[in-house]
Design a protein around this motif. Structure first.
Motif, PDB file in Angstrom:
ATOM      1  N   ASP A  10     -62.818 -33.698 -44.305  1.00 47.25           N
ATOM      2  CA  ASP A  10     -62.288 -32.484 -43.684  1.00 47.25           C
ATOM      3  C   ASP A  10     -63.058 -31.261 -44.185  1.00 47.25           C
ATOM      4  N   PRO A  11     -64.384 -31.266 -43.948  1.00 51.76           N
ATOM      5  CA  PRO A  11     -65.216 -30.200 -44.512  1.00 51.76           C
ATOM      6  C   PRO A  11     -64.823 -28.809 -44.016  1.00 51.76           C
ATOM      7  N   MET A  12     -64.299 -28.743 -42.801  1.00 54.93           N
ATOM      8  CA  MET A  12     -63.971 -27.412 -42.254  1.00 54.93           C
ATOM      9  C   MET A  12     -62.756 -26.798 -42.952  1.00 54.93           C
ATOM     10  N   CYS A  13     -61.962 -27.630 -43.597  1.00 59.43           N
ATOM     11  CA  CYS A  13     -60.846 -27.107 -44.389  1.00 59.43           C
ATOM     12  C   CYS A  13     -61.405 -26.291 -45.558  1.00 59.43           C
ATOM     13  N   LEU A  14     -62.473 -26.787 -46.177  1.00 61.62           N
ATOM     14  CA  LEU A  14     -63.112 -26.033 -47.265  1.00 61.62           C
ATOM     15  C   LEU A  14     -63.754 -24.760 -46.718  1.00 61.62           C
ATOM     16  N   ILE A  15     -64.414 -24.893 -45.573  1.00 62.81           N
ATOM     17  CA  ILE A  15     -65.054 -23.722 -44.951  1.00 62.81           C
ATOM     18  C   ILE A  15     -63.988 -22.658 -44.665  1.00 62.81           C
ATOM     19  N   ALA A  65     -71.246 -29.706 -40.675  1.00 64.06           N
ATOM     20  CA  ALA A  65     -69.962 -29.023 -40.426  1.00 64.06           C
ATOM     21  C   ALA A  65     -70.150 -27.505 -40.481  1.00 64.06           C
ATOM     22  N   ILE A  66     -70.968 -27.038 -41.436  1.00 58.13           N
ATOM     23  CA  ILE A  66     -71.223 -25.588 -41.533  1.00 58.13           C
ATOM     24  C   ILE A  66     -71.908 -25.105 -40.248  1.00 58.13           C
ATOM     25  N   ASP A  67     -72.898 -25.877 -39.780  1.00 58.13           N
ATOM     26  CA  ASP A  67     -73.587 -25.500 -38.528  1.00 58.13           C
ATOM     27  C   ASP A  67     -72.611 -25.477 -37.355  1.00 58.13           C
ATOM     28  N   ALA A  68     -71.754 -26.518 -37.291  1.00 56.16           N
ATOM     29  CA  ALA A  68     -70.813 -26.598 -36.156  1.00 56.16           C
ATOM     30  C   ALA A  68     -69.834 -25.427 -36.194  1.00 56.16           C
ATOM     31  N   ALA A  69     -69.354 -25.074 -37.398  1.00 52.10           N
ATOM     32  CA  ALA A  69     -68.407 -23.957 -37.513  1.00 52.10           C
ATOM     33  C   ALA A  69     -69.101 -22.651 -37.119  1.00 52.10           C
ATOM     34  N   ARG A  70     -70.363 -22.529 -37.529  1.00 49.00           N
ATOM     35  CA  ARG A  70     -71.109 -21.298 -37.191  1.00 49.00           C
ATOM     36  C   ARG A  70     -71.341 -21.226 -35.677  1.00 49.00           C
ATOM     37  N   LEU A 112     -68.041 -18.936 -38.496  1.00 43.68           N
ATOM     38  CA  LEU A 112     -68.830 -18.416 -39.618  1.00 43.68           C
ATOM     39  C   LEU A 112     -69.844 -17.466 -39.003  1.00 43.68           C
ATOM     40  N   GLY A 113     -70.385 -16.572 -39.806  1.00 45.01           N
ATOM     41  CA  GLY A 113     -71.414 -15.664 -39.297  1.00 45.01           C
ATOM     42  C   GLY A 113     -70.864 -14.263 -39.115  1.00 45.01           C
ATOM     43  N   ASP A 114     -71.546 -13.513 -38.247  1.00 44.66           N
ATOM     44  CA  ASP A 114     -71.164 -12.101 -38.040  1.00 44.66           C
ATOM     45  C   ASP A 114     -69.904 -12.005 -37.187  1.00 44.66           C
ATOM     46  N   ASP A 115     -69.054 -11.073 -37.555  1.00 38.95           N
ATOM     47  CA  ASP A 115     -67.892 -10.700 -36.740  1.00 38.95           C
ATOM     48  C   ASP A 115     -67.131 -11.950 -36.249  1.00 38.95           C
ATOM     49  N   ILE A 116     -66.598 -12.704 -37.197  1.00 43.97           N
ATOM     50  CA  ILE A 116     -65.958 -13.991 -36.871  1.00 43.97           C
ATOM     51  C   ILE A 116     -64.827 -13.801 -35.853  1.00 43.97           C
ATOM     52  N   GLN A 117     -64.966 -14.436 -34.719  1.00 40.51           N
ATOM     53  CA  GLN A 117     -63.960 -14.396 -33.638  1.00 40.51           C
ATOM     54  C   GLN A 117     -63.537 -12.959 -33.297  1.00 40.51           C
ATOM     55  N   GLY A 118     -64.488 -12.026 -33.385  1.00 42.57           N
ATOM     56  CA  GLY A 118     -64.194 -10.643 -33.025  1.00 42.57           C
ATOM     57  C   GLY A 118     -63.282  -9.923 -34.008  1.00 42.57           C
ATOM     58  N   SER A 119     -63.169 -10.484 -35.224  1.00 40.33           N
ATOM     59  CA  SER A 119     -62.253  -9.891 -36.219  1.00 40.33           C
ATOM     60  C   SER A 119     -62.857  -8.690 -36.933  1.00 40.33           C
ATOM     61  N   GLY A 120     -64.183  -8.558 -36.827  1.00 33.42           N
ATOM     62  CA  GLY A 120     -64.859  -7.521 -37.603  1.00 33.42           C
ATOM     63  C   GLY A 120     -65.264  -8.021 -38.989  1.00 33.42           C
ATOM     64  N   PHE A 121     -64.806  -9.232 -39.366  1.00 31.21           N
ATOM     65  CA  PHE A 121     -65.125  -9.807 -40.682  1.00 31.21           C
ATOM     66  C   PHE A 121     -66.309 -10.772 -40.547  1.00 31.21           C
ATOM     67  N   SER A 122     -67.307 -10.580 -41.421  1.00 25.52           N
ATOM     68  CA  SER A 122     -68.481 -11.459 -41.410  1.00 25.52           C
ATOM     69  C   SER A 122     -68.530 -12.267 -42.701  1.00 25.52           C
ATOM     70  N   PHE A 123     -68.825 -13.539 -42.557  1.00 27.82           N
ATOM     71  CA  PHE A 123     -68.879 -14.415 -43.741  1.00 27.82           C
ATOM     72  C   PHE A 123     -69.751 -15.607 -43.409  1.00 27.82           C
ATOM     73  N   ASP A 124     -70.648 -15.948 -44.328  1.00 30.81           N
ATOM     74  CA  ASP A 124     -71.456 -17.149 -44.105  1.00 30.81           C
ATOM     75  C   ASP A 124     -71.592 -17.943 -45.403  1.00 30.81           C
ATOM     76  N   ILE A 125     -71.973 -19.201 -45.250  1.00 31.21           N
ATOM     77  CA  ILE A 125     -72.014 -20.126 -46.396  1.00 31.21           C
ATOM     78  C   ILE A 125     -73.380 -20.780 -46.503  1.00 31.21           C
ATOM     79  N   ASP A 126     -73.910 -20.835 -47.733  1.00 30.57           N
ATOM     80  CA  ASP A 126     -75.128 -21.598 -48.032  1.00 30.57           C
ATOM     81  C   ASP A 126     -74.758 -22.785 -48.908  1.00 30.57           C
ATOM     82  N   LEU A 127     -75.430 -23.891 -48.658  1.00 31.92           N
ATOM     83  CA  LEU A 127     -75.178 -25.101 -49.441  1.00 31.92           C
ATOM     84  C   LEU A 127     -76.322 -25.298 -50.436  1.00 31.92           C
ATOM     85  N   HIS A 128     -75.978 -25.416 -51.722  1.00 27.90           N
ATOM     86  CA  HIS A 128     -76.993 -25.614 -52.761  1.00 27.90           C
ATOM     87  C   HIS A 128     -76.759 -26.932 -53.472  1.00 27.90           C
TER      88      HIS A 128
END
Ligand SMILES: Cc1cc2nc3c(=O)[nH]c(=O)nc-3n(C[C@H](O)[C@H](O)[C@H](O)COP(=O)(O)O)c2cc1C
Ligand code: SF4
Length: 512
Positions: free
Chosen positions: A199-204, A237-242, A247-263
């Motif tokens: 359930d990777p999107m739960c973590l996202i 999963a990160i790509d699919a969510a983006r 994920l990314g700029d202005d998530i669902q028109g909320s004005g909030f931007s957030f992205d994730i990098d995997l290391h």
């Protein structure tokens, strides 16, 4: 022609016992028999002892078959598998398997249920509802719910999550970070992996909520390199969510931007320690930083940073959906909510069991685990990874409660439970604890770097029967020094397993 949906887990423990071969064989036999199937590669439900566990959906009910090998498939199809037919491997409807239905699956409820890479599946099972609710109610409401839930870090130290998030939220900075600790280095632990693969999107979602609540726009997942399948699933999963705008700029028109990098880490245990992890994320050698400053104020690249374990972050969406008070109603004392306990070692039914705090070790080992795999008596149980105490059989009635464990010189940590039967030699385990510390020490402080090597030598002398009383006294003194003077819990807690063995299994030093 109707299409039958068949589930075969794509999860490391299932794959390690042949799930990929089972999937290939199911596809082959179905094609040969002219049966239309949709093969879904789900995550694992966590009953590792039943893997590979295959399910077939019949009239909306998922019928499970356990320990299926490729050689079983043709016979299963002959027995009417696609209609949920009888077969020696048939377990029955998934929602009737006691190991699963008796759990309190607050965090892991989607693991096994959905296709981990499908945003649609995730959405259909309440996915991203909590993020939408957070957008509607605002950061303060999120912070209050997390504080009210009583959620404490699941990575080991049990620090209150709400307080950490508030500190980051209240610290002014042009940039803040969410750093997810997915190093999962403790022996006998695999719940982070189970969640990230199932359930990777739960973590996202949990990370995005943490970012929204604290004002962070960037998240990092620090994943151990020993989890290659997890890496593939997480990145997809990160790509699919983006791609779906979560994920990314202005998530669902909320004005909030957030992205994730995997290391990826590079195989160092101490890089799971939060400040060493931050060093490693910055591209430096993974050496522990002195605290203060706290990462919440001066963390990654010198910016306020939430460092949280995978399970901590993944527990949050349901806290937002169902309420902090609801979460706090699970558990006992200051140990609120649930923990996915991981049963391994010499145990009949190994796997992940999510239960509210307060369950006893004995219940977990006997009722869920079915006792030892060897059928011999339990001798010792190590809880909380390589730095955790080894508990004796007489201590199994202790409740899973962070403070109750601390009182007996033990820790619950990330909830790994490793069982040993009466053939295990505890003096060797004490030696191993010191040796492990000597190998994994980051080297920054003397009690850990030098003390652990001296610890191995002293234990070797005791095992060899050399001047036992004096060497026992020296070992105890060495444990005191490591505990009192080490910079982090690596050197500071290595004495836990050693002391518990000296206390409960001293006779094993004589029997070597
Ligand atoms: C030697 C050492 C190894 C650790 N390894 C991990 C780890 O693999 N995963 C983890 O989440 N926390 C690990 N921790 C705990 C982290 O330092 C930190 O407390 C945790 O990531 C904070 O997140 P939490 O509050 O959600 O638990 C380790 C600590 C020490 C001292
Ligand atoms: S206790 Fe060990 S791991 Fe921790 S800082 Fe000191 S040398 Fe490094």
């Amino acid at each position: 022609m109707d299409t039958t949906r068949i589930y075969v887990p794509r999860e490391t423990s299932a794959v390690s016992v042949g799930a990929d071969d089972v999937a290939v064989e199911i596809a082959r036999v179905a094609k040969q028999s002219g049966i239309a199937i949709e093969l879904v590669r789900n995550g694992s439900w966590g009953a590792s002892w039943l893997e590979p566990m295959v399910e077939v959906e019949v009239d909306g009910v998922r019928i499970a078959y356990g320990n299926v090998g490729p050689g079983d498939i043709a016979g299963m199809f002959d027995s009417g598998f696609v209609e949920g037919g009888e077969h020696e491997k048939r377990l029955g409807p998934i929602q009737e398997i006691p190991y699963l239905i008796q759990q309190d699956r607050w965090t892991l409820f989607r693991c096994g249920l959905i296709d981990p890479l499908s945003v649609e599946n995730f959405r259909a099972a309440q996915g991203f509802n909590a993020l939408e609710k957070a957008f509607a109610e605002g950061p303060d409401a999120v912070l209050s719910a997390v504080v009210e839930s009583g959620l404490r870090g699941r990575g080991g130290a049990g620090f209150p999550t709400g307080i950490k998030w508030r500190t980051v939220a209240e610290t002014d900075a042009d940039q803040k970070y969410i750093a997810c600790n997915a190093d999962e280095g403790d022996s006998g632990t695999f719940s982070d992996r189970l969640l990230m693969e199932g359930d990777p999107m739960c973590l996202i979602e949990g990370m995005a909520i943490a970012g929204f609540a604290t004002g962070a726009s960037k998240g990092y997942i620090y994943l151990r390199s020993e989890y290659p399948l997890t890496q593939r699933i997480l990145s997809r999963a990160i790509d699919a969510a983006r791609d779906a705008g979560w994920l990314g700029d202005d998530i669902q028109g909320s004005g909030f931007s957030f992205d994730i990098d995997l290391h990826l880490g590079a195989g160092s245990y101490v890089c799971g320690e939060e400040t060493a992890m931050l060093e490693s994320l910055e591209g430096k050698r993974g050496i522990v930083r002195a605290k203060p400053p706290l990462p919440a104020i001066d963390g990654l690249f010198g910016k306020p940073t939430v460092v949280n374990n995978v399970i901590t972050l993944a527990s949050v969406p349901n806290i937002i959906n169902l309420g902090g008070d609801r979460y706090a109603s699970f558990g006992i004392n200051r140990s609120k909510g649930t923990l996915p306990f991981q049963l391994s070692g010499n145990i009949k039914r190994g796997g992940v069991v999510e239960k509210a705090f307060g369950i006893t070790l004995r219940e977990l080992i006997e009722e869920y685990g079915g006792g030892t795999a060897s059928g011999r008596p339990v001798k010792a149980v190590q809880v909380g990874g390589p730095l955790g105490a080894l508990l004796a059989e007489v201590q199994l009635d202790v409740e899973m409660d962070i403070e109750a464990f601390a009182e007996i010189g033990a820790m619950i940590g990330h909830g790994g439970i490793v069982v040993f039967d009466d053939t295990a030699h505890m003096a060797q385990q004490a030696r191993f604890a010191m040796e492990f510390c000597a190998i994994e020490s980051c080297g920054k402080c003397t009690p850990c770097r030098i003390g652990s090597t001296r610890g191995v030598e002293v234990i070797d002398r005791i095992i060899a029967g050399e001047d036992r009383d004096a060497n026992f006294a020296l070992l105890t003194e060495l444990c005191d020094t490591m505990e009192d003077a080490s910079l982090c819990a690596m050197g500071g807690m290595t004495p836990y397993p050693v002391r518990s063995i000296l206390k409960h299994f001293a006779e094993d030093f004589a029997s070597q």
